[in-house]
Design a protein around this motif. Structure first.
Motif, PDB file in Angstrom:
ATOM      1  N   ARG A 129       0.829  -1.126   0.020  1.00 30.50           N
ATOM      2  CA  ARG A 129       0.139   0.080  -0.019  1.00 30.50           C
ATOM      3  C   ARG A 129       0.915   1.445  -0.028  1.00 30.50           C
ATOM      4  N   GLY A 130       2.085   1.320  -0.543  1.00 35.28           N
ATOM      5  CA  GLY A 130       2.910   2.344  -0.826  1.00 35.28           C
ATOM      6  C   GLY A 130       3.715   2.666   0.474  1.00 35.28           C
ATOM      7  N   ALA A 131       4.032   3.883   0.527  1.00 32.41           N
ATOM      8  CA  ALA A 131       5.021   4.236   1.683  1.00 32.41           C
ATOM      9  C   ALA A 131       4.282   4.412   2.847  1.00 32.41           C
ATOM     10  N   ARG A 132       3.142   4.722   2.907  1.00 32.37           N
ATOM     11  CA  ARG A 132       2.141   4.759   4.319  1.00 32.37           C
ATOM     12  C   ARG A 132       1.866   3.465   4.704  1.00 32.37           C
ATOM     13  N   GLY A 133       1.628   2.483   3.908  1.00 28.19           N
ATOM     14  CA  GLY A 133       1.621   1.192   4.257  1.00 28.19           C
ATOM     15  C   GLY A 133       2.782   0.455   4.847  1.00 28.19           C
ATOM     16  N   PHE A 134       4.301   1.149   4.392  1.00 27.63           N
ATOM     17  CA  PHE A 134       5.390   0.872   5.009  1.00 27.63           C
ATOM     18  C   PHE A 134       5.508   1.253   6.471  1.00 27.63           C
ATOM     19  N   LEU A 135       5.041   2.708   6.657  1.00 31.34           N
ATOM     20  CA  LEU A 135       5.116   3.389   7.935  1.00 31.34           C
ATOM     21  C   LEU A 135       4.298   2.674   8.943  1.00 31.34           C
ATOM     22  N   ARG A 136       3.100   2.103   8.432  1.00 35.87           N
ATOM     23  CA  ARG A 136       2.433   1.623   9.301  1.00 35.87           C
ATOM     24  C   ARG A 136       3.044   0.284   9.800  1.00 35.87           C
ATOM     25  N   CYS A 137       3.494  -0.553   8.910  1.00 30.55           N
ATOM     26  CA  CYS A 137       4.396  -1.810   9.351  1.00 30.55           C
ATOM     27  C   CYS A 137       5.547  -1.425  10.048  1.00 30.55           C
ATOM     28  N   LEU A 138       6.140  -0.167  10.035  1.00 29.57           N
ATOM     29  CA  LEU A 138       7.339   0.083  10.649  1.00 29.57           C
ATOM     30  C   LEU A 138       6.816   0.337  12.441  1.00 29.57           C
ATOM     31  N   LEU A 139       5.749   0.893  12.299  1.00 31.50           N
ATOM     32  CA  LEU A 139       5.173   1.117  13.478  1.00 31.50           C
ATOM     33  C   LEU A 139       4.755   0.038  14.468  1.00 31.50           C
ATOM     34  N   LEU A 140       4.344  -0.917  13.757  1.00 31.02           N
ATOM     35  CA  LEU A 140       4.068  -2.348  14.318  1.00 31.02           C
ATOM     36  C   LEU A 140       5.272  -3.078  14.750  1.00 31.02           C
ATOM     37  N   CYS A 141       6.190  -3.023  13.816  1.00 31.74           N
ATOM     38  CA  CYS A 141       7.422  -3.603  14.065  1.00 31.74           C
ATOM     39  C   CYS A 141       8.094  -3.140  15.270  1.00 31.74           C
ATOM     40  N   ALA A 142       8.178  -1.632  15.330  1.00 29.25           N
ATOM     41  CA  ALA A 142       8.899  -1.125  16.563  1.00 29.25           C
ATOM     42  C   ALA A 142       7.803  -1.319  17.840  1.00 29.25           C
ATOM     43  N   LEU A 143       6.567  -1.162  17.657  1.00 30.59           N
ATOM     44  CA  LEU A 143       6.038  -1.515  19.020  1.00 30.59           C
ATOM     45  C   LEU A 143       6.026  -3.007  19.371  1.00 30.59           C
ATOM     46  N   GLY A 144       5.897  -3.968  18.349  1.00 31.14           N
ATOM     47  CA  GLY A 144       6.226  -5.403  18.643  1.00 31.14           C
ATOM     48  C   GLY A 144       7.462  -5.637  19.523  1.00 31.14           C
ATOM     49  N   SER A 145       8.448  -5.070  18.795  1.00 29.76           N
ATOM     50  CA  SER A 145       9.776  -5.218  19.513  1.00 29.76           C
ATOM     51  C   SER A 145       9.878  -4.664  20.977  1.00 29.76           C
ATOM     52  N   PHE A 146       9.164  -3.520  21.016  1.00 24.05           N
ATOM     53  CA  PHE A 146       9.265  -2.814  22.486  1.00 24.05           C
ATOM     54  C   PHE A 146       8.357  -3.721  23.392  1.00 24.05           C
ATOM     55  N   MET A 147       7.183  -4.541  22.958  1.00 21.55           N
ATOM     56  CA  MET A 147       6.484  -5.056  23.655  1.00 21.55           C
ATOM     57  C   MET A 147       7.241  -6.436  24.233  1.00 21.55           C
ATOM     58  N   PHE A 148       7.801  -6.981  23.330  1.00 22.11           N
ATOM     59  CA  PHE A 148       8.045  -8.479  23.674  1.00 22.11           C
ATOM     60  C   PHE A 148       9.753  -8.542  23.869  1.00 22.11           C
ATOM     61  N   GLY A 149      10.530  -7.522  23.459  1.00 24.73           N
ATOM     62  CA  GLY A 149      12.076  -7.487  23.389  1.00 24.73           C
ATOM     63  C   GLY A 149      12.762  -7.756  24.638  1.00 24.73           C
TER      64      GLY A 149
END
Length: 521
Positions: free
Chosen positions: A354-374
């Protein structure tokens, strides 16, 4: 949608104002990170490169990637003109007025990278209509949310770190992707990874997005993407950029046979699962559940207190520990949980680009997932989600609601960083100012589209007021202050963990809704 570009008429005064405001806190409270970076200045200035990652005179050894070490080396060349004594390795805990002045100013000066990145991001904001009222301009609201971000200000300019400089590279990389300049975005992120390895959190989002949106080209006729449209040349160019940056950064230490030593400094797994409950993530809830089960087990005579392992999660120490009832968590377990938590986001961006904004949403989920379980996550890492989320918050009502919930919760979780009474009024006033602006500005941008927060979410955020009064006012006056000194940390982290976990679920729900819309004909 139009891309808003308002010129520099309001941006320069805004940026200059925040820079001058930072100067007011040069002599404010500073944490041990101040000594950490002073020591790194001394190491890189006084010792040969071969000794940088072996030096251990101070307990604050160099544990950032090589490019950041060279960054400190460059700063040291300026620092010697302020006070040469700060560059002596043996001068532990050295903090002359000249040293304080230099290090504070170095953070403010290097924030120019962040200021430029904010400007680039503000140019990428999509708007339905252009308004002459500055408060109705998403680019202005975004600039204030980033430049005057409460968490970044507290962590860098009071607590002391260089996160603004680093986040500048991240936001500039995101802006380049929003502008479809993928190679520049990849170059900036590669540099960022070699400045601070915590940004590995979002590396999966970058890798999948660049492979899918850059290395595969769309069919001109129907816009589809298939294996036949794969461009090996693009992959080689992209790989060449990444490999070149890592070669320049890590190559000298690889030649010297010191790569294992560097990696051991970058990934010290013996620091333990948590850091005194400071990070409001899933493991804070796991730890408190373990303690509740211990108390219940002892009172119901199901457990013998003398036979239980001594858990030291609340001792304020950085160390490994064993849980008393629940299974103890290993680094491998946290890695598995982290990968599992980000997998749906990565799969989604691969299957339905979904373009760059789809990437940005994926980036947020990767960052928060890592924060949650790292493993051994620091509370400051929540800014890795809050800052990029600001971009989506000014464009989408749903994302604005998530931002208000996560930023308020995440920023309050940083309160324990400033634990001295002198900073109480400062942190309360700064957070109230930022939070008030966030709610007011985002509500105005998305007016006529319903409430940004649900009633239960509002009730939860109001609960932060009660937590703040209990931890910041009542507890210091109570007899528990000396018996349970880390109780406020525990309460703050556990309460904020609920909000962070909920925000994670809301972000995924937003992604799921987006996928459902994409499936519709």
């Amino acid at each position: 949608m139009a891309v808003q570009s308002d010129g520099w008429s309001w941006f320069l005064p805004l940026a200059a104002g925040v820079s001058l405001f930072k100067c007011l806190f040069i002599n404010a409270y500073r944490s041990t990170d101040f000594e950490v970076h002073r020591n790194w200045l001394a190491i890189t200035h006084s010792l040969p490169v071969s000794s940088w990652y072996h030096e251990n005179t101070s307990e604050w050894t160099l544990d950032y990637p090589p490019l950041f070490a060279w960054f400190e080396f460059g700063l040291s060349k300026v620092a010697q003109h302020f006070d040469k004594n700060m560059l002596l390795v043996e001068n532990l805990n050295y903090a002359s007025p000249e040293t304080v002045m230099f290090q504070r100013l170095s953070v403010i000066f290097t924030d120019l990278v962040f200021i430029f990145a904010v400007r680039e991001c503000s140019r990428c904001v999509q708007v339905q209509k252009v308004s002459r009222d500055i408060l109705d301009q998403p680019s202005f609201v975004l600039s204030v949310l980033l430049l005057w971000n409460f968490g970044l200000f507290v962590v860098d300019h009071i607590h002391f770190q260089y996160n603004g400089f680093l986040f500048g590279f991240l936001l500039l990389s995101v802006a380049k992707h929003l502008q479809s300049e993928h190679l520049q975005g990849a170059l900036l992120f590669s540099i960022l990874l070699n400045l601070k390895h915590i940004y590995l959190y979002v590396a999966p989002a970058y890798g999948v997005y660049l492979l899918r949106d850059y290395c595969f080209t769309r069919d001109v006729k129907d816009g589809s993407i298939g294996w036949r449209s794969f461009s090996l040349l693009r992959l080689l160019v992209l790989g060449g950029i990444v490999v070149s940056v890592f070669t320049l950064s890590v190559g000298p230490f690889l030649v010297m046979g010191q790569l294992p030593q560097v990696l051991s400094r970058l990934f010290p797994f013996k620091r333990g699962l948590c850091h005194a409950y400071w990070a409001p993530n899933i493991w804070a809830l796991y730890n408190i559940l373990d303690k509740v089960l211990v108390v219940l087990g002892v009172r119901l005579k199901l457990l013998q207190e003398a036979e239980l392992p001594r858990a030291s999660m609340t001792g304020g120490l950085v160390q490994e520990f064993q849980h008393s009832v629940l299974p103890s968590i290993s680094p491998a377990t946290t890695l598995f949980c982290t990968l599992l938590s980000i997998l749906p986001a990565v799969v989604s961006i691969w299957r339905r680009p979904r373009g760059a904004r789809g990437f940005l949403r994926c980036l947020l989920l990767c960052a928060l997932g890592s924060f949650m379980f790292g493993w051994h996550v620091h509370e400051k890492a929540v800014l890795l989600v809050i800052l990029p989320l600001s971009i989506l918050a000014v464009e989408s009502r749903e994302d604005a609601g998530i931002f208000l919930l996560l930023s308020t919760t995440g920023h309050y979780s940083l309160f324990p960083l400033l634990h001295t009474p002198a900073e109480l009024l400062i942190k309360v006033c700064l957070m109230l100012m930022f939070t008030t602006f966030s709610f007011t500005a985002l509500r105005r941008l998305h007016r006529g589209k319903g409430s940004l927060l649900r009633p239960l979410e509002v009730f939860y955020l109001l609960g932060l007021v009660a937590v703040a009064i209990a931890c910041e006012v009542v507890f210091p006056l109570s007899p528990w202050k000396h018996r349970l000194p880390f109780l406020p940390l525990l309460v703050t982290s556990v309460y904020c963990s609920v909000g962070v976990c909920y925000s994670f679920l809301r972000l995924y729900l937003s992604l799921w809704r987006s996928d459902c819309k994409a499936k519709q004909p």
